[in-house]
Design a protein around this motif. Structure first.
Motif, PDB file in Angstrom:
ATOM      1  N   HIS A   1       3.360   0.117 -13.759  1.00 44.51           N
ATOM      2  CA  HIS A   1       3.008   0.056 -12.338  1.00 44.51           C
ATOM      3  C   HIS A   1       2.877  -1.378 -11.834  1.00 44.51           C
ATOM      4  O   HIS A   1       3.374  -1.711 -10.761  1.00 44.51           O
ATOM      5  CB  HIS A   1       1.710   0.800 -12.058  1.00 44.51           C
ATOM      6  CG  HIS A   1       1.831   2.276 -12.205  1.00 44.51           C
ATOM      7  ND1 HIS A   1       0.856   3.132 -11.791  1.00 44.51           N
ATOM      8  CD2 HIS A   1       2.802   3.070 -12.721  1.00 44.51           C
ATOM      9  CE1 HIS A   1       1.212   4.381 -12.043  1.00 44.51           C
ATOM     10  NE2 HIS A   1       2.385   4.364 -12.608  1.00 44.51           N
ATOM     11  N   LYS A   2       2.192  -2.212 -12.608  1.00 42.95           N
ATOM     12  CA  LYS A   2       1.974  -3.592 -12.171  1.00 42.95           C
ATOM     13  C   LYS A   2       3.304  -4.313 -11.976  1.00 42.95           C
ATOM     14  O   LYS A   2       3.507  -5.011 -10.980  1.00 42.95           O
ATOM     15  CB  LYS A   2       1.099  -4.345 -13.176  1.00 42.95           C
ATOM     16  CG  LYS A   2       0.751  -5.739 -12.722  1.00 42.95           C
ATOM     17  CD  LYS A   2      -0.156  -6.446 -13.699  1.00 42.95           C
ATOM     18  CE  LYS A   2      -0.429  -7.853 -13.187  1.00 42.95           C
ATOM     19  NZ  LYS A   2      -1.037  -8.695 -14.179  1.00 42.95           N
ATOM     20  N   GLY A   3       4.212  -4.134 -12.916  1.00 44.53           N
ATOM     21  CA  GLY A   3       5.532  -4.749 -12.801  1.00 44.53           C
ATOM     22  C   GLY A   3       6.293  -4.247 -11.581  1.00 44.53           C
ATOM     23  O   GLY A   3       7.040  -4.999 -10.952  1.00 44.53           O
ATOM     24  N   THR A   4       6.086  -2.990 -11.246  1.00 48.07           N
ATOM     25  CA  THR A   4       6.747  -2.419 -10.073  1.00 48.07           C
ATOM     26  C   THR A   4       6.249  -3.086  -8.798  1.00 48.07           C
ATOM     27  O   THR A   4       7.039  -3.444  -7.924  1.00 48.07           O
ATOM     28  CB  THR A   4       6.495  -0.901 -10.010  1.00 48.07           C
ATOM     29  OG1 THR A   4       7.025  -0.307 -11.193  1.00 48.07           O
ATOM     30  CG2 THR A   4       7.143  -0.282  -8.797  1.00 48.07           C
TER      31      THR A   4
ATOM     32  N   ASP B   1      -0.729   5.605  -7.359  1.00 50.01           N
ATOM     33  CA  ASP B   1      -2.141   5.890  -7.588  1.00 50.01           C
ATOM     34  C   ASP B   1      -2.524   7.366  -7.495  1.00 50.01           C
ATOM     35  O   ASP B   1      -3.688   7.708  -7.639  1.00 50.01           O
ATOM     36  CB  ASP B   1      -3.002   5.089  -6.605  1.00 50.01           C
ATOM     37  CG  ASP B   1      -2.964   3.593  -6.887  1.00 50.01           C
ATOM     38  OD1 ASP B   1      -2.561   3.204  -7.994  1.00 50.01           O
ATOM     39  OD2 ASP B   1      -3.323   2.816  -5.988  1.00 50.01           O
ATOM     40  N   LYS B   2      -1.573   8.229  -7.253  1.00 50.02           N
ATOM     41  CA  LYS B   2      -1.880   9.655  -7.145  1.00 50.02           C
ATOM     42  C   LYS B   2      -2.233  10.223  -8.521  1.00 50.02           C
ATOM     43  O   LYS B   2      -1.797   9.704  -9.544  1.00 50.02           O
ATOM     44  CB  LYS B   2      -0.665  10.413  -6.602  1.00 50.02           C
ATOM     45  CG  LYS B   2      -0.201   9.953  -5.247  1.00 50.02           C
ATOM     46  CD  LYS B   2      -0.821  10.765  -4.184  1.00 50.02           C
ATOM     47  CE  LYS B   2      -0.170  10.449  -2.844  1.00 50.02           C
ATOM     48  NZ  LYS B   2      -1.095  10.377  -1.785  1.00 50.02           N
TER      49      LYS B   2
ATOM     50  N   ASP C   1       0.830  -1.212   0.000  1.00 50.02           N
ATOM     51  CA  ASP C   1       0.000   0.000   0.000  1.00 50.02           C
ATOM     52  C   ASP C   1       0.866   1.265   0.000  1.00 50.02           C
ATOM     53  O   ASP C   1       0.508   2.278  -0.605  1.00 50.02           O
ATOM     54  CB  ASP C   1      -0.948   0.013   1.197  1.00 50.02           C
ATOM     55  CG  ASP C   1      -2.081  -0.997   1.062  1.00 50.02           C
ATOM     56  OD1 ASP C   1      -2.270  -1.550  -0.047  1.00 50.02           O
ATOM     57  OD2 ASP C   1      -2.766  -1.246   2.078  1.00 50.02           O
ATOM     58  N   PHE C   2       1.994   1.211   0.690  1.00 44.97           N
ATOM     59  CA  PHE C   2       2.949   2.317   0.730  1.00 44.97           C
ATOM     60  C   PHE C   2       3.406   2.651  -0.698  1.00 44.97           C
ATOM     61  O   PHE C   2       3.467   3.815  -1.088  1.00 44.97           O
ATOM     62  CB  PHE C   2       4.136   1.898   1.608  1.00 44.97           C
ATOM     63  CG  PHE C   2       5.156   2.954   1.866  1.00 44.97           C
ATOM     64  CD1 PHE C   2       4.943   3.949   2.803  1.00 44.97           C
ATOM     65  CD2 PHE C   2       6.386   2.932   1.213  1.00 44.97           C
ATOM     66  CE1 PHE C   2       5.910   4.912   3.070  1.00 44.97           C
ATOM     67  CE2 PHE C   2       7.358   3.880   1.474  1.00 44.97           C
ATOM     68  CZ  PHE C   2       7.117   4.876   2.399  1.00 44.97           C
TER      69      PHE C   2
ATOM     70  N   ARG D   1       1.691  13.294  -8.783  1.00 45.84           N
ATOM     71  CA  ARG D   1       2.809  12.397  -9.082  1.00 45.84           C
ATOM     72  C   ARG D   1       3.974  13.130  -9.735  1.00 45.84           C
ATOM     73  O   ARG D   1       5.128  12.825  -9.481  1.00 45.84           O
ATOM     74  CB  ARG D   1       2.364  11.240  -9.972  1.00 45.84           C
ATOM     75  CG  ARG D   1       1.507  10.253  -9.243  1.00 45.84           C
ATOM     76  CD  ARG D   1       1.261   9.023 -10.037  1.00 45.84           C
ATOM     77  NE  ARG D   1       0.715   9.331 -11.354  1.00 45.84           N
ATOM     78  CZ  ARG D   1       0.463   8.437 -12.269  1.00 45.84           C
ATOM     79  NH1 ARG D   1       0.712   7.181 -12.062  1.00 45.84           N
ATOM     80  NH2 ARG D   1      -0.047   8.779 -13.430  1.00 45.84           N
ATOM     81  N   GLU D   2       3.659  14.108 -10.590  1.00 48.04           N
ATOM     82  CA  GLU D   2       4.749  14.788 -11.284  1.00 48.04           C
ATOM     83  C   GLU D   2       5.578  15.666 -10.354  1.00 48.04           C
ATOM     84  O   GLU D   2       6.683  16.076 -10.710  1.00 48.04           O
ATOM     85  CB  GLU D   2       4.239  15.576 -12.489  1.00 48.04           C
ATOM     86  CG  GLU D   2       3.364  16.736 -12.156  1.00 48.04           C
ATOM     87  CD  GLU D   2       2.686  17.328 -13.386  1.00 48.04           C
ATOM     88  OE1 GLU D   2       2.209  18.459 -13.267  1.00 48.04           O
ATOM     89  OE2 GLU D   2       2.633  16.676 -14.439  1.00 48.04           O
TER      90      GLU D   2
END
Length: 193
Positions: A180-183, A93-94, A86-87, A99-100
């Motif tokens: 993201h998923k790979g991360t 997810d921002k 979640d962290f 995020r930028e």
């Protein structure tokens, strides 16, 4: 008789923090700081010493309001693995506009500016705080059989910190979500390797 300077410090620090976060230390002028804090240059110098002094206090404010909150919300969950995931998800997810901005600590680390020893020390302390929180969460997860890492908890935490730093840099320029998923899978691999 000199009149004491009166201002709401939290508002001043929040304004300065956002300005440094968005623009970077070197690109932030005293005029920018006057605008976001509502203080004159003289008041900034009287209250914080100089731009560097205000920046150090803005870093402290960032750690207290952003980093500490994220640690409390995510890394203190009952399930350590879920908390760590979640962290990381929270960063990913921002909205793009958030995020930028990246992370003030990471941005400062990669900025082409030779900061004072005081700033460098603040940066080290903040990075140690994040690493320590992740390490404590990993230890708890191992004890509770939620994390099955074969490496020492401090090594796992260091890998997570390095991954997080890279993510925060990439989020500043890459708004696509296909990576993201790979991360998150990489986070899981670190926790279960």
């Amino acid at each position: 008789m000199v009149r004491p300077i009166e201002f709401e410090e939290t508002k001043v620090l929040a304004g300065a923090m956002r300005c440094f976060w968005k623009q970077g230390y070197a690109a932030t002028s005293m005029r920018d700081l006057e605008k976001v804090t509502g203080l004159s240059t003289g008041s900034i110098y009287n209250s914080f010493g100089n731009k560097d002094g205000l920046f150090v206090r803005a870093l402290d404010h960032y750690v207290e309001t952003i980093i500490d909150r994220r640690i409390e919300v995510f890394l203190n969950q009952d399930n350590a693995k879920t908390g760590i995931l979640d962290f990381f998800k929270d960063c990913l997810d921002k909205p793009d506009s958030v995020r930028e901005l990246g992370c003030l600590l990471v941005n400062t680390s990669v900025e082409n500016h030779l900061h004072s020893q005081n700033v460098r020390e603040k940066m080290k302390q903040a990075h140690k705080k994040v690493k320590r929180a992740l390490q404590d969460t990993v230890v708890r997860g191992i004890e509770n059989k939620q994390i099955f890492a074969s490496r020492a908890p401090d090594q796992v935490a260091q890998h997570l910190v390095m991954l997080l730093s890279g993510i925060l840099v990439r989020l500043r320029y890459d708004h696509e979500t296909d990576w993201h998923k790979g991360t998150l899978e990489l986070v899981l691999n670190i926790l279960n390797d």
